[in-house]
Design a protein around this motif. Sequence first.
Motif, PDB file in Angstrom:
ATOM      1  N   ASN A  69       0.799  -1.219   0.000  1.00 30.95           N
ATOM      2  CA  ASN A  69       0.000   0.000   0.000  1.00 30.95           C
ATOM      3  C   ASN A  69       0.833   1.271   0.000  1.00 30.95           C
ATOM      4  N   THR A  70       2.018   1.217   0.623  1.00 28.73           N
ATOM      5  CA  THR A  70       2.824   2.433   0.695  1.00 28.73           C
ATOM      6  C   THR A  70       3.213   2.905  -0.703  1.00 28.73           C
ATOM      7  N   ILE A  71       3.702   1.965  -1.501  1.00 28.19           N
ATOM      8  CA  ILE A  71       4.116   2.315  -2.855  1.00 28.19           C
ATOM      9  C   ILE A  71       2.899   2.726  -3.676  1.00 28.19           C
ATOM     10  N   PHE A  72       1.798   2.037  -3.426  1.00 28.32           N
ATOM     11  CA  PHE A  72       0.547   2.332  -4.112  1.00 28.32           C
ATOM     12  C   PHE A  72       0.098   3.772  -3.832  1.00 28.32           C
ATOM     13  N   ILE A  73       0.089   4.133  -2.554  1.00 22.14           N
ATOM     14  CA  ILE A  73      -0.309   5.498  -2.191  1.00 22.14           C
ATOM     15  C   ILE A  73       0.630   6.511  -2.851  1.00 22.14           C
ATOM     16  N   PHE A  74       1.918   6.174  -2.838  1.00 17.45           N
ATOM     17  CA  PHE A  74       2.919   7.054  -3.430  1.00 17.45           C
ATOM     18  C   PHE A  74       2.620   7.298  -4.909  1.00 17.45           C
ATOM     19  N   ILE A  75       2.373   6.207  -5.635  1.00 16.60           N
ATOM     20  CA  ILE A  75       2.127   6.330  -7.080  1.00 16.60           C
ATOM     21  C   ILE A  75       0.861   7.145  -7.341  1.00 16.60           C
ATOM     22  N   VAL A  76      -0.199   6.839  -6.568  1.00 18.72           N
ATOM     23  CA  VAL A  76      -1.453   7.582  -6.737  1.00 18.72           C
ATOM     24  C   VAL A  76      -1.217   9.066  -6.510  1.00 18.72           C
ATOM     25  N   LEU A  77      -0.458   9.392  -5.461  1.00 24.53           N
ATOM     26  CA  LEU A  77      -0.194  10.801  -5.160  1.00 24.53           C
ATOM     27  C   LEU A  77       0.577  11.472  -6.289  1.00 24.53           C
ATOM     28  N   VAL A  78       1.559  10.756  -6.858  1.00 21.56           N
ATOM     29  CA  VAL A  78       2.353  11.325  -7.944  1.00 21.56           C
ATOM     30  C   VAL A  78       1.453  11.596  -9.148  1.00 21.56           C
ATOM     31  N   LEU A  79       0.623  10.607  -9.496  1.00 20.53           N
ATOM     32  CA  LEU A  79      -0.263  10.769 -10.653  1.00 20.53           C
ATOM     33  C   LEU A  79      -1.231  11.926 -10.414  1.00 20.53           C
ATOM     34  N   PHE A  80      -1.802  11.942  -9.217  1.00 28.28           N
ATOM     35  CA  PHE A  80      -2.740  12.994  -8.854  1.00 28.28           C
ATOM     36  C   PHE A  80      -2.071  14.370  -8.968  1.00 28.28           C
ATOM     37  N   SER A  81      -0.860  14.467  -8.437  1.00 22.67           N
ATOM     38  CA  SER A  81      -0.137  15.738  -8.465  1.00 22.67           C
ATOM     39  C   SER A  81       0.122  16.178  -9.894  1.00 22.67           C
ATOM     40  N   ALA A  82       0.527  15.213 -10.731  1.00 26.95           N
ATOM     41  CA  ALA A  82       0.862  15.540 -12.107  1.00 26.95           C
ATOM     42  C   ALA A  82      -0.376  16.039 -12.846  1.00 26.95           C
ATOM     43  N   LEU A  83      -1.537  15.431 -12.550  1.00 30.68           N
ATOM     44  CA  LEU A  83      -2.771  15.823 -13.206  1.00 30.68           C
ATOM     45  C   LEU A  83      -3.208  17.227 -12.799  1.00 30.68           C
ATOM     46  N   ILE A  84      -3.056  17.476 -11.518  1.00 33.39           N
ATOM     47  CA  ILE A  84      -3.688  18.664 -10.960  1.00 33.39           C
ATOM     48  C   ILE A  84      -2.835  19.917 -11.147  1.00 33.39           C
ATOM     49  N   SER A  85      -1.536  19.743 -11.340  1.00 30.52           N
ATOM     50  CA  SER A  85      -0.675  20.922 -11.451  1.00 30.52           C
ATOM     51  C   SER A  85       0.331  20.768 -12.594  1.00 30.52           C
ATOM     52  N   ASP A  86       0.452  21.826 -13.400  1.00 35.75           N
ATOM     53  CA  ASP A  86       1.410  21.778 -14.519  1.00 35.75           C
ATOM     54  C   ASP A  86       2.836  21.907 -14.014  1.00 35.75           C
ATOM     55  N   VAL A  87       2.982  22.558 -12.894  1.00 34.52           N
ATOM     56  CA  VAL A  87       4.323  22.863 -12.392  1.00 34.52           C
ATOM     57  C   VAL A  87       4.964  21.634 -11.756  1.00 34.52           C
TER      58      VAL A  87
END
Lengths: 506, 322
Positions: free
Chosen positions: B23-41
């Motif tokens: 789950n730790t890696i899973f949460i990490f990946i989800v957060l990265v994807l989410f961040s990339a989607l939500i912010s261009d920077v």
Amino acid sequence: MKTENSEYRVEMTGISKSFGVVSVLEGVNLRVKHGEIHALLGENGAGKSTLVKILSGVHQKDGGKVLLNGEELNLKNTHEGQVKGISVVYQELSLVNDLSVAENIYLHKLGANKFWMNWKKITKDAQELIDSLGFKIDASARVRDLSIVQKQVVEIAKALSEDTKVLVLDEPTTVFDPTDTQKLFDNLFRLKEKGISIIYISHHLEEIFKIADSITVLRDGVDTGCLPVSETDTDSIIRLMIGRELKDLYPVRNATVGAEPIFEVKNLTAKNNLVHNVSFSVKPGEVLGIAGLGGSGRTETAKLIFGAEKKKSGTLILNGKEIKTKTPVDAVGHQIGFVSEDRKEEGVFLPLSIRRNISVTNFRPISSRLGFLKVDKEYENVLDLIEKLNVKAPSSEVNVGNLSGGNQQKVALAKWLSVDSKVIIIDEPTRGVDVGAKVEIYNLINEVAEKGVGVVVISSDMPEIMGISDRIMVMHKGTFYGELTKDQFSEENILRYSIGKALKTT
Amino acid sequence: MALTIKEQLSSPGGFLKFLIKHNTIFIFIVLVLFSALISDVFFTSVNLSNLLKQVSGIGIISIGMLIVILTGGIDLSVGSMVALLAVTFAILVNTFILPLAILLTIVIGFSLGSVAGYLVAFQKMAPFIATLALMTIARGLGFIYAKGSPITFTTYGGLYMSDFANNSTLGIPNIAIVFFLIVICAMVMLRYNVFGRLIIAIGSNEEASRLSGIKVNKYKFLVYAISGALAATAAIIVASRTNLGSPNMGMAWELDAIAAVVIGGASLNGGKGTAINTLMGVLILGLISNILNLLNVPSYPQQVVKGAIIIFAVLLQKFESK
């Protein structure tokens, strides 16, 4: 009252239960009459505990029917079970260490419907209950300060504090010595007179023949029969339990015993004086048994030798040289091994794999000088021991907590076999271990002795200690009271020494 | 049981189980994807290297925290130690040549950690209490030595360090490289060295460890000392980034370190936890702050979100153990 409506107090039919993909029970039947002591037998992992936990409401059954006094029972939790009069004394003690004996006994009633507690009355009631069982325990003492035997008694008192109709005892005597066991049996007979139904789980077949009226045997999740005790004998029960004949419980001793002692203890006295002036010696290849009642200082003696408790005085001599064991580290350094009686708390690492458990005592052969592990060598060593000890597990990476008691004990032993121990002290080698695994452990002890190791076995199980020892020392009140040679072995002689009496002269 | 990833995925309900287990890696990946989607920077090199710089200090003390927690202990003193040692380093770097200043700081960190180790291992003090006391002592000493205000680097050695701490090699910030090297060291020591085996054994059953002839006290002492040395390393890094040592540094870092270790699936009872998962825990915490900053969320709501994520991560681990 509906009590007399049905022939059976408890009737469990076609019970099945699985945990995930593992099927534990497959259509098991158990019928217990009113005022009967019913023995539930089976090897570790046969499903006894699960069956009992379904009866008490800890687990919910997947299929089948449970009737209590002819009424169908679908318990959702243990509280409902207690209300119906089903009390269980589990193998794992479930007392709260920091509360008093009285508080523990009435724990389930604390805060029930009254706002204020009547401590005086609770303590008085608890004291009466314990006194009626015939044991000496102060009801206001903290549970933490009790011995393991006393804790077990409190556990039983707790189960009886309710209006109990069905009492389940899961291996209640594992920690008891013969006198305590007899006291317990007297109590059970008394309860039986009162019409209470007792389900008794035990590995000690001789106990079963002393107290039970009928037995049900489980093997691999099915019941292999229910029969009155009067119509059976040890051999046929063992056959039902393990599905094969069991010829010799105790192995033939064929180790050659050396002439000079490998290990000597002289005038060992504990700092707290619970053990005093203990002297003995063990020769290479010899199995020395240490018997005695609970509290006679057997375990303390072992821990003193091993450096786990503080010594006041005494000399230890290994191979003719005096050694000092201030801590277990010193003892292990001198190649002395110790298998504790308290397997779960002191013997094995339950959350760790078999491999990690076995390797923990000796990293030298499987690591480089800087401590880097040679994993290939480790596997080789561990798999070798798993095979040799016949540890039943799918792989070396299974957590020890998932193994049965017998297999856990083998792992605890394997730890000391991976080191080339010169002396091994084994405290209660087969407590809570089923018959099949017992034989394997006895064979193992024998093999270890054959290699020239001095083996010291502490045991409360009299047939066991007579079956595997070459010589027995009996402890009484913290010191060695007497020694028995092989031709003097008998339960009576051990008991006489245990209670501080001389042997009968014939 | 040791199943391969393929076996885990193909078993019934395998994918879900696999997710829960990792789950730790899973949460990490989800957060990265989410961040990339939500912010261009987010996926710009400037932002990513900022993120890494921000987490490196806490990351290093989290590794120390992990090994302490593995033995079943806890080290509350690390945040204050960072403050005291940052001040110490600033004083030393202004007095001695750079290598000596670094060495001395780490030795002092090790010694301070040893005090906690001594109290816990040999005086049988509860880790929580011993390190709580050291926490206030270290913070106080930091203020005393700094005379209440930050100490700026004045020498060539100090400037060199601040250059090092603010630059990158091959696109990765130098201080992140130090952090990653420490993570790799910890991974190797925990997995392939007897040291790791023993501290995990002690954490999972101290009495059984003692009766197996393990030098329990020695290892309990050592983990606190190492945690102290790692706090010193973190202190050198954060001081160098800002070119000064301040007694206000590392405020409440011990809590972030504990959070990172716990999000990484370690058990506070000891015996369970890995360096790679702690790294993930550190990155998850860093990511949360980073993305909330990019979204211009003020710092108070940030704290609420952080706490919620910790609860979520630990709840997921509950499923794992079922």
